[in-house]
Design a protein around this motif. Structure first.
Motif, PDB file in Angstrom:
ATOM      1  N   GLY A   1      -1.922 -17.642  10.500  1.00  0.00           N
ATOM      2  CA  GLY A   1      -1.422 -16.648  11.433  1.00  0.00           C
ATOM      3  C   GLY A   1      -0.048 -16.100  11.121  1.00  0.00           C
ATOM      4  N   ALA A   2       0.720 -16.773  10.255  1.00  0.00           N
ATOM      5  CA  ALA A   2       2.051 -16.273   9.902  1.00  0.00           C
ATOM      6  C   ALA A   2       1.923 -14.986   9.087  1.00  0.00           C
ATOM      7  N   CYS A   3       2.916 -14.114   9.260  1.00  0.00           N
ATOM      8  CA  CYS A   3       2.838 -12.812   8.609  1.00  0.00           C
ATOM      9  C   CYS A   3       4.230 -12.203   8.491  1.00  0.00           C
ATOM     10  N   SER A   4       4.531 -11.625   7.337  1.00  0.00           N
ATOM     11  CA  SER A   4       5.725 -10.796   7.198  1.00  0.00           C
ATOM     12  C   SER A   4       5.271  -9.368   6.925  1.00  0.00           C
ATOM     13  N   PHE A   5       6.011  -8.404   7.483  1.00  0.00           N
ATOM     14  CA  PHE A   5       5.553  -7.016   7.489  1.00  0.00           C
ATOM     15  C   PHE A   5       6.736  -6.089   7.277  1.00  0.00           C
ATOM     16  N   SER A   6       6.550  -5.073   6.453  1.00  0.00           N
ATOM     17  CA  SER A   6       7.612  -4.073   6.306  1.00  0.00           C
ATOM     18  C   SER A   6       7.000  -2.711   5.978  1.00  0.00           C
ATOM     19  N   GLN A   7       7.675  -1.669   6.454  1.00  0.00           N
ATOM     20  CA  GLN A   7       7.308  -0.305   6.112  1.00  0.00           C
ATOM     21  C   GLN A   7       8.562   0.467   5.736  1.00  0.00           C
TER      22      GLN A   7
ATOM     23  N   ALA B   1       0.828  -1.207   0.000  1.00  0.00           N
ATOM     24  CA  ALA B   1       0.000   0.000   0.000  1.00  0.00           C
ATOM     25  C   ALA B   1       0.859   1.251   0.000  1.00  0.00           C
ATOM     26  N   GLN B   2       0.446   2.223  -0.791  1.00  0.00           N
ATOM     27  CA  GLN B   2       1.003   3.569  -0.707  1.00  0.00           C
ATOM     28  C   GLN B   2       0.228   4.289   0.389  1.00  0.00           C
ATOM     29  N   CYS B   3       0.931   4.797   1.381  1.00  0.00           N
ATOM     30  CA  CYS B   3       0.275   5.348   2.567  1.00  0.00           C
ATOM     31  C   CYS B   3       0.695   6.797   2.799  1.00  0.00           C
ATOM     32  N   ARG B   4      -0.196   7.501   3.449  1.00  0.00           N
ATOM     33  CA  ARG B   4       0.143   8.866   3.872  1.00  0.00           C
ATOM     34  C   ARG B   4      -0.462   9.107   5.245  1.00  0.00           C
TER      35      ARG B   4
ATOM     36  N   ARG C   1       2.966  12.356   9.363  1.00  0.00           N
ATOM     37  CA  ARG C   1       4.396  12.643   9.203  1.00  0.00           C
ATOM     38  C   ARG C   1       4.859  12.590   7.751  1.00  0.00           C
ATOM     39  N   GLY C   2       4.003  12.104   6.845  1.00  0.00           N
ATOM     40  CA  GLY C   2       4.396  12.032   5.448  1.00  0.00           C
ATOM     41  C   GLY C   2       4.044  10.707   4.798  1.00  0.00           C
ATOM     42  N   ALA C   3       4.680  10.438   3.646  1.00  0.00           N
ATOM     43  CA  ALA C   3       4.372   9.252   2.848  1.00  0.00           C
ATOM     44  C   ALA C   3       5.220   8.060   3.273  1.00  0.00           C
ATOM     45  N   TYR C   4       4.663   6.879   3.101  1.00  0.00           N
ATOM     46  CA  TYR C   4       5.391   5.635   3.362  1.00  0.00           C
ATOM     47  C   TYR C   4       4.681   4.491   2.652  1.00  0.00           C
ATOM     48  N   THR C   5       5.312   3.330   2.607  1.00  0.00           N
ATOM     49  CA  THR C   5       4.672   2.144   2.033  1.00  0.00           C
ATOM     50  C   THR C   5       4.563   1.069   3.120  1.00  0.00           C
ATOM     51  N   THR C   6       3.518   0.263   3.016  1.00  0.00           N
ATOM     52  CA  THR C   6       3.313  -0.858   3.927  1.00  0.00           C
ATOM     53  C   THR C   6       3.133  -2.126   3.095  1.00  0.00           C
ATOM     54  N   SER C   7       3.980  -3.112   3.339  1.00  0.00           N
ATOM     55  CA  SER C   7       3.907  -4.387   2.611  1.00  0.00           C
ATOM     56  C   SER C   7       3.649  -5.515   3.603  1.00  0.00           C
ATOM     57  N   ILE C   8       2.695  -6.367   3.277  1.00  0.00           N
ATOM     58  CA  ILE C   8       2.332  -7.490   4.146  1.00  0.00           C
ATOM     59  C   ILE C   8       2.099  -8.737   3.302  1.00  0.00           C
ATOM     60  N   LEU C   9       2.600  -9.863   3.787  1.00  0.00           N
ATOM     61  CA  LEU C   9       2.240 -11.173   3.262  1.00  0.00           C
ATOM     62  C   LEU C   9       1.743 -11.972   4.449  1.00  0.00           C
ATOM     63  N   SER C  10       0.452 -12.300   4.452  1.00  0.00           N
ATOM     64  CA  SER C  10      -0.135 -12.984   5.598  1.00  0.00           C
ATOM     65  C   SER C  10      -0.806 -14.277   5.161  1.00  0.00           C
ATOM     66  N   TYR C  11      -0.924 -15.186   6.119  1.00  0.00           N
ATOM     67  CA  TYR C  11      -1.517 -16.499   5.871  1.00  0.00           C
ATOM     68  C   TYR C  11      -2.630 -16.759   6.880  1.00  0.00           C
TER      69      TYR C  11
END
Length: 218
Positions: A65-71, A46-49, A52-62
């Motif tokens: 319950g397993a999940c990987s997350f990055s911003q 996702a492109q997020c705002r 504090r400004g703009a950022y991206t959020t990436s998720i791969l979830s199952y």
């Protein structure tokens, strides 16, 4: 005669598939599309705002319950990466996947509560103890649930379109703050309509906008 038998067998097969899907998924009181029960993994970016400004959020979830997350942020150099196991144990990681630190239960809940497309199509993966609170009108219902930390959750359900139209929950990091999540766009997929844009109001003042550029199911 053969045609009637074929149609009957086909109907029985479809009913059996629906039964198996529902049996293998926790029950919810929502009349959500049965196609959602086929969803296992959801990968999004996702492109997020936010304030504090703009950022991206990436998720791969199952579903398990397993999940990987990055911003990644426009306003600071260091990205944030985390990994959550099916047992809800979470860790911050570096770019190579090396474990850096163990996450608290509140931090794990905060990360998983960012899994917004899953939240609106498979709320049973994130919440439990669903119950009907009230009927707002002939097509709108309010349901209560609990987060994994047993904090209260409120879900608004629209019976006309068979969609959750709003989720309200408490900030896992600050239980005095209410977080309201409202979809603004849904995208058609072979698994039903999936949220592809939304806004969030945190603590009654801070607003965040998410627009999904990547949305992959299974």
């Amino acid at each position: 005669m053969k045609k009637i038998i074929f149609i009957s067998l086909t109907c029985l097969f479809i009913i059996a598939c629906i039964y198996v899907l529902r049996k293998n998924n926790p029950a919810t009181p929502f009349d959500l599309p049965v196609e959602y029960l086929r969803i296992k993994s959801i990968e999004t970016e996702a492109q997020c705002r936010g304030p504090r400004g703009a950022y991206t959020t990436s998720i791969l979830s199952y579903t398990g319950g397993a999940c990987s997350f990055s911003q990644n942020y426009s306003y600071k150099n260091t990205p944030y990466r985390a990994l959550i196991r099916p047992n809800n144990k979470g860790f911050t990681i570096d770019s190579s996947g090396k474990f850096l630190d163990t996450l608290s239960a509140e931090a794990v809940e905060m990360i998983k509560s960012h899994d917004f497309p899953r939240m609106f199509v498979r709320p049973q993966d994130l919440f439990h103890a669903f119950s009907l609170q009230k009927n707002v009108d002939e097509h709108t219902q309010v349901f209560q649930a609990k987060s994994r930390l047993n904090a209260p959750v409120e879900l608004l359900f629209d019976n006309n379109v068979k969609q959750i139209s709003r989720v309200s929950l408490l900030n896992p990091a600050d239980s005095t703050q209410e977080i309201i999540i409202v979809p603004t766009r849904w995208t058609d997929t072979e698994y039903g309509k999936i949220v592809s844009a939304l806004y969030i109001v945190q603590g009654g003042k801070d607003t965040f906008n998410f627009e999904y550029r990547t949305l992959k199911i299974n």
